[in-house]
Design a protein around this motif. Structure first.
Motif, PDB file in Angstrom:
ATOM      1  N   VAL A   9     -24.989  20.767 -73.387  1.00  0.00           N
ATOM      2  CA  VAL A   9     -25.516  21.645 -74.432  1.00  0.00           C
ATOM      3  C   VAL A   9     -24.892  23.031 -74.303  1.00  0.00           C
ATOM      4  O   VAL A   9     -25.110  23.740 -73.301  1.00  0.00           O
ATOM      5  N   GLY A  10     -24.129  23.419 -75.312  1.00  0.00           N
ATOM      6  CA  GLY A  10     -23.560  24.757 -75.346  1.00  0.00           C
ATOM      7  C   GLY A  10     -24.625  25.774 -75.682  1.00  0.00           C
ATOM      8  O   GLY A  10     -25.365  25.601 -76.664  1.00  0.00           O
ATOM      9  N   ILE A  11     -24.714  26.831 -74.868  1.00  0.00           N
ATOM     10  CA  ILE A  11     -25.760  27.847 -75.097  1.00  0.00           C
ATOM     11  C   ILE A  11     -25.163  29.186 -75.507  1.00  0.00           C
ATOM     12  O   ILE A  11     -25.835  30.213 -75.470  1.00  0.00           O
ATOM     13  N   GLY A  12     -23.891  29.176 -75.920  1.00  0.00           N
ATOM     14  CA  GLY A  12     -23.296  30.386 -76.437  1.00  0.00           C
ATOM     15  C   GLY A  12     -22.814  31.331 -75.353  1.00  0.00           C
ATOM     16  O   GLY A  12     -22.909  31.049 -74.155  1.00  0.00           O
ATOM     17  N   PRO A  13     -22.306  32.487 -75.749  1.00  0.00           N
ATOM     18  CA  PRO A  13     -21.616  33.382 -74.825  1.00  0.00           C
ATOM     19  C   PRO A  13     -22.524  34.259 -73.981  1.00  0.00           C
ATOM     20  O   PRO A  13     -22.060  34.876 -73.020  1.00  0.00           O
ATOM     21  N   ILE A 135     -21.377  28.434 -79.456  1.00  0.00           N
ATOM     22  CA  ILE A 135     -20.489  29.541 -79.825  1.00  0.00           C
ATOM     23  C   ILE A 135     -19.688  29.947 -78.602  1.00  0.00           C
ATOM     24  O   ILE A 135     -20.238  30.186 -77.523  1.00  0.00           O
ATOM     25  N   THR A 136     -18.388  30.017 -78.742  1.00  0.00           N
ATOM     26  CA  THR A 136     -17.535  30.300 -77.595  1.00  0.00           C
ATOM     27  C   THR A 136     -17.489  31.794 -77.278  1.00  0.00           C
ATOM     28  O   THR A 136     -17.752  32.636 -78.129  1.00  0.00           O
ATOM     29  N   SER A 137     -17.102  32.091 -76.051  1.00  0.00           N
ATOM     30  CA  SER A 137     -16.945  33.484 -75.654  1.00  0.00           C
ATOM     31  C   SER A 137     -15.826  34.157 -76.433  1.00  0.00           C
ATOM     32  O   SER A 137     -15.888  35.362 -76.698  1.00  0.00           O
ATOM     33  N   LEU A 138     -14.798  33.392 -76.823  1.00  0.00           N
ATOM     34  CA  LEU A 138     -13.724  34.023 -77.597  1.00  0.00           C
ATOM     35  C   LEU A 138     -14.227  34.436 -78.979  1.00  0.00           C
ATOM     36  O   LEU A 138     -13.783  35.448 -79.532  1.00  0.00           O
ATOM     37  N   ALA A 140     -17.302  35.443 -79.593  1.00  0.00           N
ATOM     38  CA  ALA A 140     -18.089  36.651 -79.360  1.00  0.00           C
ATOM     39  C   ALA A 140     -17.193  37.843 -79.103  1.00  0.00           C
ATOM     40  O   ALA A 140     -17.468  38.961 -79.572  1.00  0.00           O
ATOM     41  N   ALA A 141     -16.103  37.623 -78.352  1.00  0.00           N
ATOM     42  CA  ALA A 141     -15.186  38.723 -78.065  1.00  0.00           C
ATOM     43  C   ALA A 141     -14.490  39.196 -79.330  1.00  0.00           C
ATOM     44  O   ALA A 141     -14.314  40.397 -79.552  1.00  0.00           O
ATOM     45  N   THR A 142     -14.095  38.256 -80.179  1.00  0.00           N
ATOM     46  CA  THR A 142     -13.458  38.630 -81.437  1.00  0.00           C
ATOM     47  C   THR A 142     -14.418  39.429 -82.321  1.00  0.00           C
ATOM     48  O   THR A 142     -14.036  40.415 -82.954  1.00  0.00           O
ATOM     49  N   ALA A 143     -15.675  38.991 -82.344  1.00  0.00           N
ATOM     50  CA  ALA A 143     -16.676  39.731 -83.121  1.00  0.00           C
ATOM     51  C   ALA A 143     -16.857  41.135 -82.563  1.00  0.00           C
ATOM     52  O   ALA A 143     -17.047  42.101 -83.312  1.00  0.00           O
ATOM     53  N   ALA A 144     -16.792  41.273 -81.238  1.00  0.00           N
ATOM     54  CA  ALA A 144     -16.946  42.590 -80.626  1.00  0.00           C
ATOM     55  C   ALA A 144     -15.787  43.512 -80.988  1.00  0.00           C
ATOM     56  O   ALA A 144     -15.977  44.706 -81.211  1.00  0.00           O
ATOM     57  N   ILE A 232     -12.463  39.028 -71.255  1.00  0.00           N
ATOM     58  CA  ILE A 232     -11.478  38.436 -72.163  1.00  0.00           C
ATOM     59  C   ILE A 232     -10.575  39.524 -72.725  1.00  0.00           C
ATOM     60  O   ILE A 232     -11.017  40.654 -72.945  1.00  0.00           O
ATOM     61  N   VAL A 233      -9.319  39.175 -72.958  1.00  0.00           N
ATOM     62  CA  VAL A 233      -8.413  40.037 -73.709  1.00  0.00           C
ATOM     63  C   VAL A 233      -8.158  39.394 -75.067  1.00  0.00           C
ATOM     64  O   VAL A 233      -7.840  38.197 -75.154  1.00  0.00           O
ATOM     65  N   VAL A 234      -8.307  40.174 -76.115  1.00  0.00           N
ATOM     66  CA  VAL A 234      -8.053  39.724 -77.487  1.00  0.00           C
ATOM     67  C   VAL A 234      -6.808  40.431 -78.001  1.00  0.00           C
ATOM     68  O   VAL A 234      -6.715  41.657 -77.945  1.00  0.00           O
ATOM     69  N   VAL A 235      -5.852  39.646 -78.489  1.00  0.00           N
ATOM     70  CA  VAL A 235      -4.644  40.207 -79.099  1.00  0.00           C
ATOM     71  C   VAL A 235      -4.631  39.769 -80.557  1.00  0.00           C
ATOM     72  O   VAL A 235      -4.266  38.629 -80.869  1.00  0.00           O
ATOM     73  N   PRO A 236      -5.065  40.613 -81.491  1.00  0.00           N
ATOM     74  CA  PRO A 236      -5.091  40.208 -82.898  1.00  0.00           C
ATOM     75  C   PRO A 236      -3.685  39.988 -83.438  1.00  0.00           C
ATOM     76  O   PRO A 236      -2.718  40.647 -83.024  1.00  0.00           O
ATOM     77  N   GLY A 237      -3.570  39.048 -84.383  1.00  0.00           N
ATOM     78  CA  GLY A 237      -2.303  38.860 -85.076  1.00  0.00           C
ATOM     79  C   GLY A 237      -2.062  39.982 -86.065  1.00  0.00           C
ATOM     80  O   GLY A 237      -2.975  40.728 -86.422  1.00  0.00           O
ATOM     81  N   GLU A 238      -0.816  40.084 -86.507  1.00  0.00           N
ATOM     82  CA  GLU A 238      -0.455  41.151 -87.434  1.00  0.00           C
ATOM     83  C   GLU A 238      -0.326  40.668 -88.874  1.00  0.00           C
ATOM     84  O   GLU A 238      -0.133  41.463 -89.774  1.00  0.00           O
ATOM     85  N   GLY A 239      -0.381  39.347 -89.092  1.00  0.00           N
ATOM     86  CA  GLY A 239      -0.309  38.823 -90.447  1.00  0.00           C
ATOM     87  C   GLY A 239       1.082  38.911 -91.039  1.00  0.00           C
ATOM     88  O   GLY A 239       2.003  39.485 -90.474  1.00  0.00           O
TER      89      GLY A 239
END
Length: 525
Positions: A9-13, A135-138, A140-144, A232-239
């Motif tokens: 059971v996934g309990i989210g980040p 809900i994955t930690s990634l 949650a990190a992206t939302a942050a 976590i490190v988030v590297v957004p794309g540039e589109g």
């Protein structure tokens, strides 16, 4: 719940409010609640779901024997963990065999870098099993970070920070957007890989995503001595972008399939260079595979160019470094690769257009000249772009050396693909070579789209010169899985040959020694 059922059971980040309704229901109804815990720490999974665990439920704390990678276990870290997961399964199976429902709490999603996977592998074949996503930690990190992670055709890559720095830098450079997990003591190396890949400025560090005390800051400003493992490190794309630099960065996405992209809407280099110096296109042969077969000249060029362009597996062989931009694409867009290299050079960059083996032997050198010839019809200015071809070890001569000197006499190299020439032309050339007693190395001998070409060539040559010519088949020359075998035209097993092979048909004088070496004399008559 029915008894004896097994649940991951996934309990989210981290935020209990991010637990799904289904996960909450299963936790409340469980007979047994199991959760992992680090050495000397309280279980984070249990703390997230604490308010849902029913009174009277049996709790199984699965405490890791080691979390740092250092252990005196005779089979090392992974041996210690394997024994631990076996022990976990024994404990959980005792409940399942007694008819109890068992819920294993998993932070984030159970099957995404989760410890549940290892007990799932052992128990799911024997008991009814259900996995409830979380809900994955990634996420949650992206939302942050609150910035779009991927746009248009951006490619997202999820990477562990435990990779060696050169490999992590290469993979980062080959993607548009990235998530890097498993940080902690690896963070200094992660930051160096981001710098080498040219991504550090847009990389964002997230700690305790969705928890109280959540921290979001530029990765370049993080104190590497205080980074927890589950950050976590988030590297957004540039589109997709419309400028020249954007066009180059988007090349991999536009040419990643089997179809050539529509280039009509893409911006071209300006006819006048605005006083900028023109760069050089270096067409570089990387050799058949091993790094030690890369020539010093090729290494020197790759160490100083601004861009590397090529088929993705070849680009992957070029070490990433600071200041290098990579443009990897699919296999069937050679002319578009050449045009991109020319455009980049016209804009002042030095470019390496890479090719396996020798770039001038069925490689990118010819494709570049074809691309330049087509470009000249649009703009004569492409004639001003210097082109340097850097030779490499050919696959044919590496295969010959593997078995001895089967190409020691007069020989020819023939591409057995009929994509660019009709079979009739190919058949006439093979017959002429074999009947004039010239050894022939056959490139691209057999593929899923051309399963019959090698068999047709074998039958043609048997009719022309008989079944006794010596044949060498070499597979993955220079790589760990390297192999070779010696046979004859009449005995050649076509089904054993694939695109990883090179086939050499010897001359009538080709000899096989008692110790299995194959060579062709230089003299004739």
């Amino acid at each position: 719940m029915s008894g004896g059922r097994f649940y991951g059971v996934g309990i989210g980040p981290g935020d209990p409010e991010l637990i799904t309704l289904k996960a909450a229901r299963l936790i409340r109804d469980a007979d047994v609640i199991a959760y992992h815990a680090g050495t000397g720490k309280q279980s984070l999974a249990r703390s997230i779901a604490a308010d849902l665990i029913p009174e009277g439920a049996i709790e199984e704390e699965l405490r890791y024997p080691v979390t740092t990678g250092f252990t005196d276990h005779p089979r090392g870290y992974y041996g210690a963990l394997a024994d631990f997961y076996d022990e976990c399964c024994d404990r959980l199976e005792a409940h399942l065999a007694a008819g109890r429902s068992v819920v294993v709490l998993a932070i984030g999603d159970p099957l995404f870098f989760g410890s549940f996977m290892y007990v799932h592998d052992r128990l799911s074949p024997r008991y009814p099993t259900e996995v409830v996503p979380g809900i994955t930690s990634l996420s949650a990190a992206t939302a942050a970070v609150a910035t779009g992670l991927c746009r248009h055709e951006d490619t997202l890559t999820v990477l562990p920070g435990t990779l060696p720095v050169p490999e992590l830098a290469r993979r980062l450079a080959d993607t548009d957007a990235a998530i890097i997990m498993k940080l902690g003591r690896t963070f200094a190396g992660v930051r160096e890989a981001l710098r080498q890949a040219g991504m550090l400025e847009r990389a964002v560090y997230v700690e305790r995503a969705s928890y109280p005390g959540e921290l979001v800051m530029p990765a370049a400003e993080v104190d590497e001595g205080r980074v927890p493992y589950m950050s976590i490190v988030v590297v957004p794309g540039e589109g997709l972008r419309d400028d020249a630099a954007g066009r180059a960065a988007d090349f991999a996405r536009l040419t990643g399939g089997t179809e050539s992209p529509d280039l009509e809407g893409r911006p071209r280099a300006a006819s006048h260079l605005d006083q900028r110096e023109v760069g050089t296109v270096h067409v570089v042969g990387l050799g058949p595979g091993p790094d030690h077969w890369l020539t010093p000249q090729a290494s020197e060029v790759l160490a100083r160019v601004d861009h590397v362009v090529g088929y993705a597996p070849y680009v992957a062989r070029v070490p990433q470094r600071e200041g290098l931009t990579r443009h990897a694409s699919g296999n069937s867009v050679e002319l578009d690769r050449g045009r991109l290299a020319l455009d980049l050079a016209r804009e002042g960059a030095d470019v390496a257009l890479v090719s396996g083996g020798d770039a001038g032997v069925f490689g990118m050198a010819t494709a570049l000249f074809e691309s330049r010839e087509a470009a000249l019809s649009d703009d004569p200015g492409y004639a001003d772009v210097p082109v340097e071809v850097v030779p490499g070890v050919t696959a044919a001569h590496a295969a010959s050396a593997l078995v001895g000197a089967v190409l020691g006499g007069d020989h020819a190299l023939v591409n057995l693909s009929d994509n660019l020439k009709p079979w009739e032309v190919l058949a006439a050339r093979l017959t002429a070579l074999a009947t004039n007693d010239i050894s022939v190395a056959l490139y691209n001998p057999r593929s899923r789209s051309r399963p019959d070409t090698l068999g047709a060539a074998r039958d043609l040559l048997v009719d022309a010169v008989g079944p006794d010519r010596v044949v060498v088949v070499a597979r993955h020359v220079g790589r760990d899985e390297e192999s070779s075998w010696v046979t004859t035209l009449g005995e050649l097993d076509v089904e054993a040959v694939d695109m990883g092979c090179l086939v050499v048909v010897g001359a009538s004088t080709t000899r096989v020694t008692d110790d299995g070496r194959v060579w062709t004399p230089r003299s004739v008559g």
